[in-house]
Write a protein that holds these residues in place. Sequence first.
Motif, PDB file in Angstrom:
ATOM      1  N   TRP A 160      -2.115  50.628  43.372  1.00 22.07           N
ATOM      2  CA  TRP A 160      -1.162  51.207  44.336  1.00 22.07           C
ATOM      3  C   TRP A 160      -0.037  50.263  44.680  1.00 22.07           C
ATOM      4  CZ3 TRP A 160      -1.029  56.160  44.707  1.00 22.07           C
ATOM      5  CH2 TRP A 160      -2.166  56.887  44.403  1.00 22.07           C
ATOM      6  N   PHE A 161      -0.189  48.991  44.383  1.00 29.07           N
ATOM      7  CA  PHE A 161       0.908  48.068  44.662  1.00 29.07           C
ATOM      8  C   PHE A 161       2.092  48.374  43.739  1.00 29.07           C
ATOM      9  CE2 PHE A 161      -2.766  45.820  46.275  1.00 29.07           C
ATOM     10  CZ  PHE A 161      -2.307  45.377  47.494  1.00 29.07           C
ATOM     11  N   TYR A 162       1.777  48.812  42.538  1.00 27.35           N
ATOM     12  CA  TYR A 162       2.841  49.079  41.567  1.00 27.35           C
ATOM     13  C   TYR A 162       3.132  50.572  41.400  1.00 27.35           C
ATOM     14  CZ  TYR A 162       3.045  44.249  40.153  1.00 27.35           C
ATOM     15  OH  TYR A 162       3.244  42.894  40.162  1.00 27.35           O
ATOM     16  N   ALA A 163       2.192  51.402  41.828  1.00 30.79           N
ATOM     17  CA  ALA A 163       2.369  52.831  41.557  1.00 30.79           C
ATOM     18  C   ALA A 163       2.261  53.652  42.829  1.00 30.79           C
ATOM     19  CB  ALA A 163       1.326  53.276  40.537  1.00 30.79           C
ATOM     20  N   PHE A 164       2.702  53.085  43.937  1.00 34.65           N
ATOM     21  CA  PHE A 164       2.637  53.791  45.215  1.00 34.65           C
ATOM     22  C   PHE A 164       3.474  55.060  45.190  1.00 34.65           C
ATOM     23  CE2 PHE A 164       6.087  50.794  45.226  1.00 34.65           C
ATOM     24  CZ  PHE A 164       7.142  51.532  45.721  1.00 34.65           C
ATOM     25  N   TRP A 165       4.418  55.095  44.269  1.00 34.69           N
ATOM     26  CA  TRP A 165       5.367  56.194  44.212  1.00 34.69           C
ATOM     27  C   TRP A 165       4.850  57.386  43.396  1.00 34.69           C
ATOM     28  CZ3 TRP A 165       6.217  56.707  39.019  1.00 34.69           C
ATOM     29  CH2 TRP A 165       5.969  55.572  38.236  1.00 34.69           C
ATOM     30  N   LEU A 166       3.718  57.231  42.736  1.00 34.37           N
ATOM     31  CA  LEU A 166       3.264  58.287  41.813  1.00 34.37           C
ATOM     32  C   LEU A 166       3.060  59.654  42.479  1.00 34.37           C
ATOM     33  CD1 LEU A 166       0.774  56.707  39.243  1.00 34.37           C
ATOM     34  CD2 LEU A 166       2.884  57.932  38.783  1.00 34.37           C
ATOM     35  N   PRO A 167       2.336  59.717  43.600  1.00 30.50           N
ATOM     36  CA  PRO A 167       2.128  61.052  44.198  1.00 30.50           C
ATOM     37  C   PRO A 167       3.448  61.709  44.590  1.00 30.50           C
ATOM     38  CG  PRO A 167       0.638  59.440  45.174  1.00 30.50           C
ATOM     39  CD  PRO A 167       1.604  58.674  44.341  1.00 30.50           C
ATOM     40  N   TYR A 227      -4.896  40.349  40.141  1.00 29.40           N
ATOM     41  CA  TYR A 227      -4.815  40.162  41.596  1.00 29.40           C
ATOM     42  C   TYR A 227      -3.569  39.350  41.977  1.00 29.40           C
ATOM     43  CZ  TYR A 227      -9.540  42.065  41.785  1.00 29.40           C
ATOM     44  OH  TYR A 227     -10.623  42.889  41.672  1.00 29.40           O
ATOM     45  N   ALA A 228      -3.190  38.414  41.114  1.00 25.33           N
ATOM     46  CA  ALA A 228      -1.970  37.633  41.397  1.00 25.33           C
ATOM     47  C   ALA A 228      -0.740  38.538  41.342  1.00 25.33           C
ATOM     48  CB  ALA A 228      -1.827  36.488  40.402  1.00 25.33           C
ATOM     49  N   SER A 229      -0.753  39.478  40.401  1.00 24.31           N
ATOM     50  CA  SER A 229       0.406  40.370  40.301  1.00 24.31           C
ATOM     51  C   SER A 229       0.493  41.262  41.539  1.00 24.31           C
ATOM     52  CB  SER A 229       0.344  41.209  39.027  1.00 24.31           C
ATOM     53  OG  SER A 229      -0.768  42.062  39.067  1.00 24.31           O
ATOM     54  N   ASP A 230      -0.657  41.730  42.018  1.00 28.70           N
ATOM     55  CA  ASP A 230      -0.637  42.546  43.238  1.00 28.70           C
ATOM     56  C   ASP A 230      -0.216  41.708  44.438  1.00 28.70           C
ATOM     57  OD1 ASP A 230      -1.455  44.769  41.855  1.00 28.70           O
ATOM     58  OD2 ASP A 230      -3.579  44.353  42.149  1.00 28.70           O
ATOM     59  N   ALA A 231      -0.785  40.506  44.514  1.00 24.84           N
ATOM     60  CA  ALA A 231      -0.458  39.637  45.648  1.00 24.84           C
ATOM     61  C   ALA A 231       1.017  39.259  45.633  1.00 24.84           C
ATOM     62  CB  ALA A 231      -1.332  38.388  45.615  1.00 24.84           C
ATOM     63  N   LEU A 242       2.904  41.910  47.294  1.00 23.90           N
ATOM     64  CA  LEU A 242       2.659  41.807  48.731  1.00 23.90           C
ATOM     65  C   LEU A 242       3.508  40.676  49.334  1.00 23.90           C
ATOM     66  CD1 LEU A 242       0.749  43.155  50.800  1.00 23.90           C
ATOM     67  CD2 LEU A 242      -0.823  41.252  50.445  1.00 23.90           C
ATOM     68  N   ALA A 243       3.473  39.514  48.673  1.00 22.73           N
ATOM     69  CA  ALA A 243       4.195  38.350  49.193  1.00 22.73           C
ATOM     70  C   ALA A 243       5.704  38.612  49.220  1.00 22.73           C
ATOM     71  CB  ALA A 243       3.884  37.119  48.342  1.00 22.73           C
ATOM     72  N   VAL A 244       6.208  39.209  48.139  1.00 20.52           N
ATOM     73  CA  VAL A 244       7.658  39.435  48.070  1.00 20.52           C
ATOM     74  C   VAL A 244       8.093  40.481  49.104  1.00 20.52           C
ATOM     75  CG1 VAL A 244       9.520  40.310  46.602  1.00 20.52           C
ATOM     76  CG2 VAL A 244       7.858  38.726  45.671  1.00 20.52           C
ATOM     77  N   VAL A 245       7.280  41.519  49.278  1.00 23.41           N
ATOM     78  CA  VAL A 245       7.640  42.555  50.257  1.00 23.41           C
ATOM     79  C   VAL A 245       7.597  41.969  51.677  1.00 23.41           C
ATOM     80  CG1 VAL A 245       6.864  44.725  51.297  1.00 23.41           C
ATOM     81  CG2 VAL A 245       7.004  44.523  48.825  1.00 23.41           C
ATOM     82  N   VAL A 246       6.589  41.141  51.956  1.00 25.92           N
ATOM     83  CA  VAL A 246       6.519  40.490  53.273  1.00 25.92           C
ATOM     84  C   VAL A 246       7.751  39.593  53.466  1.00 25.92           C
ATOM     85  CG1 VAL A 246       5.277  38.737  54.610  1.00 25.92           C
ATOM     86  CG2 VAL A 246       4.021  40.602  53.530  1.00 25.92           C
ATOM     87  N   HIS A 247       8.082  38.848  52.428  1.00 25.84           N
ATOM     88  CA  HIS A 247       9.236  37.940  52.475  1.00 25.84           C
ATOM     89  C   HIS A 247      10.526  38.731  52.736  1.00 25.84           C
ATOM     90  CE1 HIS A 247      11.340  34.243  51.683  1.00 25.84           C
ATOM     91  NE2 HIS A 247      12.037  34.783  50.707  1.00 25.84           N
ATOM     92  N   LEU A 248      10.674  39.809  51.986  1.00 27.71           N
ATOM     93  CA  LEU A 248      11.865  40.657  52.131  1.00 27.71           C
ATOM     94  C   LEU A 248      11.923  41.270  53.528  1.00 27.71           C
ATOM     95  CD1 LEU A 248      13.944  42.140  49.866  1.00 27.71           C
ATOM     96  CD2 LEU A 248      12.614  44.082  50.580  1.00 27.71           C
ATOM     97  N   GLY A 249      10.779  41.778  53.975  1.00 29.56           N
ATOM     98  CA  GLY A 249      10.728  42.404  55.295  1.00 29.56           C
ATOM     99  C   GLY A 249      11.046  41.407  56.400  1.00 29.56           C
ATOM    100  N   ARG A 250      10.517  40.213  56.248  1.00 22.86           N
ATOM    101  CA  ARG A 250      10.749  39.195  57.271  1.00 22.86           C
ATOM    102  C   ARG A 250      12.235  38.802  57.305  1.00 22.86           C
ATOM    103  NH1 ARG A 250      10.083  33.806  58.688  1.00 22.86           N
ATOM    104  NH2 ARG A 250      10.188  33.079  56.554  1.00 22.86           N
ATOM    105  N   MET A 251      12.805  38.639  56.125  1.00 22.69           N
ATOM    106  CA  MET A 251      14.228  38.277  56.077  1.00 22.69           C
ATOM    107  C   MET A 251      15.084  39.389  56.697  1.00 22.69           C
ATOM    108  SD  MET A 251      14.411  35.308  54.818  1.00 22.69           S
ATOM    109  CE  MET A 251      12.780  34.843  55.356  1.00 22.69           C
ATOM    110  N   PHE A 252      14.683  40.648  56.426  1.00 20.32           N
ATOM    111  CA  PHE A 252      15.441  41.767  56.991  1.00 20.32           C
ATOM    112  C   PHE A 252      15.293  41.801  58.507  1.00 20.32           C
ATOM    113  CE2 PHE A 252      15.235  46.182  58.566  1.00 20.32           C
ATOM    114  CZ  PHE A 252      16.570  46.504  58.403  1.00 20.32           C
ATOM    115  N   LEU A 253      14.049  41.720  58.966  1.00 18.24           N
ATOM    116  CA  LEU A 253      13.819  41.844  60.406  1.00 18.24           C
ATOM    117  C   LEU A 253      14.409  40.661  61.175  1.00 18.24           C
ATOM    118  CD1 LEU A 253      10.164  43.228  60.415  1.00 18.24           C
ATOM    119  CD2 LEU A 253      12.278  44.463  60.897  1.00 18.24           C
ATOM    120  N   GLU A 254      14.403  39.510  60.545  1.00 17.94           N
ATOM    121  CA  GLU A 254      14.975  38.338  61.218  1.00 17.94           C
ATOM    122  C   GLU A 254      16.466  38.204  60.936  1.00 17.94           C
ATOM    123  OE1 GLU A 254      12.683  34.844  60.486  1.00 17.94           O
ATOM    124  OE2 GLU A 254      10.830  35.776  61.166  1.00 17.94           O
ATOM    125  N   ARG A 255      16.973  39.160  60.225  1.00 16.09           N
ATOM    126  CA  ARG A 255      18.406  39.258  59.958  1.00 16.09           C
ATOM    127  C   ARG A 255      18.940  38.076  59.154  1.00 16.09           C
ATOM    128  NH1 ARG A 255      23.307  39.825  64.039  1.00 16.09           N
ATOM    129  NH2 ARG A 255      24.483  41.357  62.902  1.00 16.09           N
TER     130      ARG A 255
END
Lengths: 198, 518
Positions: free
Chosen positions: B275-282, B111-115, B118-131
């Motif tokens: 799905w956190f790590y293999a969202f790309w499979l399909p 669960y920590a690996s999945d979280a 999630l945390a890194v993607v949120v962090h990345l998204g926030r940095m991108f959106l806030e420029r």
Amino acid sequence: MTRALAMAVAVVTALALVVGSVAPWRSHQGTDGRIRIAWSARPQRIEHCRQLSDEELAGVPAHMRQRVQCEGRAARYGLFGRIDGVERLGDTLRGGGARHEGMIHLLRDLPVAPGLRRLVVEVRRLDSLDPVADSLGTLTTDRERRMEATRERVRREALPAEVRLDTVVSLGAREVVLIGYDPDGQRFTLRSDPKRLP
Amino acid sequence: MPTLACRAFGRAPWVSIPDTDEIWPSAWPFGARPRIDEAARDRASSCNRLYGSRYNPLYQSGTIAVVLLIVLLVTGLWLLFLYRIGAPWASVAALTDDRLAGNWVRGVHRYASDASILAVVVHLGRMFLERRTHGPRLLAWLTGVGLLGLLFVCGWTGFVLVWDQFGELLAVEGARIIDALPILAKPLQLTFLGDQAIPSAFFFVNLFLHVALPLGLGLGLWLHVSRVARPTLLPPRRLWVAVVVGLVVLAFARPLRIAPEANPFRLAESVPVDWFYAFWLPLHAALPPWGAWLGVTTLVGALLAVPWLTGEPKGSAEPSRVDSRLCTGCEQCAHDCPYEAIAMVARTDGRAKLVAKVAQDRCVSCGICAGSCEVSAVGPPGRNGRDQLEWAKHDYDRPAVAGRVVMLRCAHAAGSQASSSDVLVTTVACVGSVHPNMIGAAMDAGASGVVLAGCPSRDCWHREGPKWATERVAGRREARLPAGVEPSRVVVVDATDAGAVAAAVAGLAVERTAQVAR
């Protein structure tokens, strides 16, 4: 109210974590099994060897002097496969690498409906081996004898002119039957799930 | 209580801030440019209402990722002792069956690996959106993208270690992607699908990678924060405790099970996928192998190019300068600079003390040094303490200011503002750049008080503005408020917290009324 909402958001996030962490994916639809052809083998070399004369040898730098010199290429093979008489495979196999002199690596998956299936897989060499033009005569040094022995071993271990498997397999739903190659016996092998239920 | 609505009285001419409208390149083809950075900051600040700015998980997404990494290291070390290379699935199955010392630890690890994703993607998204991707954050952005990639590879090797159906699926699909490049003499897929048994060396190499890559993560993390001074690596204690306890509760509430062992002779009808790590499979299953390379290189290339695609914001100002004649060598500016852009060097004019020197390439012109210098010897051109004082004396004329609250509001802080006759708003680049002399000038002009409305302390655009401003007002840090200014009439608040700003303004107004009455 705010605290309850904050807690609810945290719980929903945790639930999303659990749901996303393990969720099933139907990676293979239907009940078809697979005939998997997966093996590696060395192609036969088509080569012409000759002994250099003393004069020729003298013209070669000392560290490169070899009495016997061979030139050639790796043979090509044709791969043919039929399942229940229907042509399913037809391909030309070449050795790996830029000059196609490496091993032949083959991996093909054929989806097949479950049941009893007649399976014919055949590999035929497409290039004929040229007869050795020159007799190598007497090999005098140990090194020459060792090199000739190596060439002979490589010839022996290479994929022969023809390898054929003609058999009937019983394929279960979503089962994989693996066709491999046994270089010692120079024949195809058939393997299926060792835990298969009778 | 007055309505919290302030009339923007204009922007002080010495303020130089990025134009937040300009998010996209000038060739933005789709009409009006979206103001996503402000929208994102508004959204993040709305999360403050739930958790408060100190515990806002959006602000803390980066530090939460670090906590999760530590959890992964600790639980991973424990699992390492129970894992056997010779019997990968059997050993994991055995520890999964062990409810006391195995299952929950594996659950926390998983669960920590999945979280963490999630945390890194949120962090990345926030940095991108806030420029927050260019300038001083360029290195952090680039290394952050690399860290995300490394995190994925770490996760994939971890799933392959288990060698269940999902691990096998990842290995085969990963091999299919690698085999699309003509680099390996023998296709990697044959290792998993061929007629030979999988060599135990494969599991050894995989385990080695799974253990070694986190070291790379540590190195990457060091690089990630190397551009800033005093990086905050951990969230507040209550938050990290909540994260760890939450993971443990989750691991007990939803114990992990192990999928059936990998079997190359069986096509699994349904595979339990993370799905956190293999969202790309399909997607990958539907595309040819080169499609995966095309997708990955496009995505990674686009992410790496973000700082250049979005461009340098307009209004990026010149770096700070030091007036060496005035510099006393007190070192306060060097301590306060959030980007380690100021160093103290030996003087060349024969005087005894050191003198501040600004590294031009590191300075982002935040102006925090201007607020820190008692003698106004340092600051961006036109914005040092003396420039601020001059501007304030000129523009804070008594009739306009008398009896009103002067609000110095950070240009980067989110939150709406409307007008009110009670408050005079001046926009500043950072509340940390405000020199106390400017506050003194406002009070001298008859202001009932000064509100420094900055970013949330955990989300300051220039990292430490509100922190330094608070300490300066409290007299715990240079430069101090001028004599005669009561610290109680200067309030530092979070501009995104409308209630706090309203309360601060009301408090200062009431105090003023009481004073007049006395």
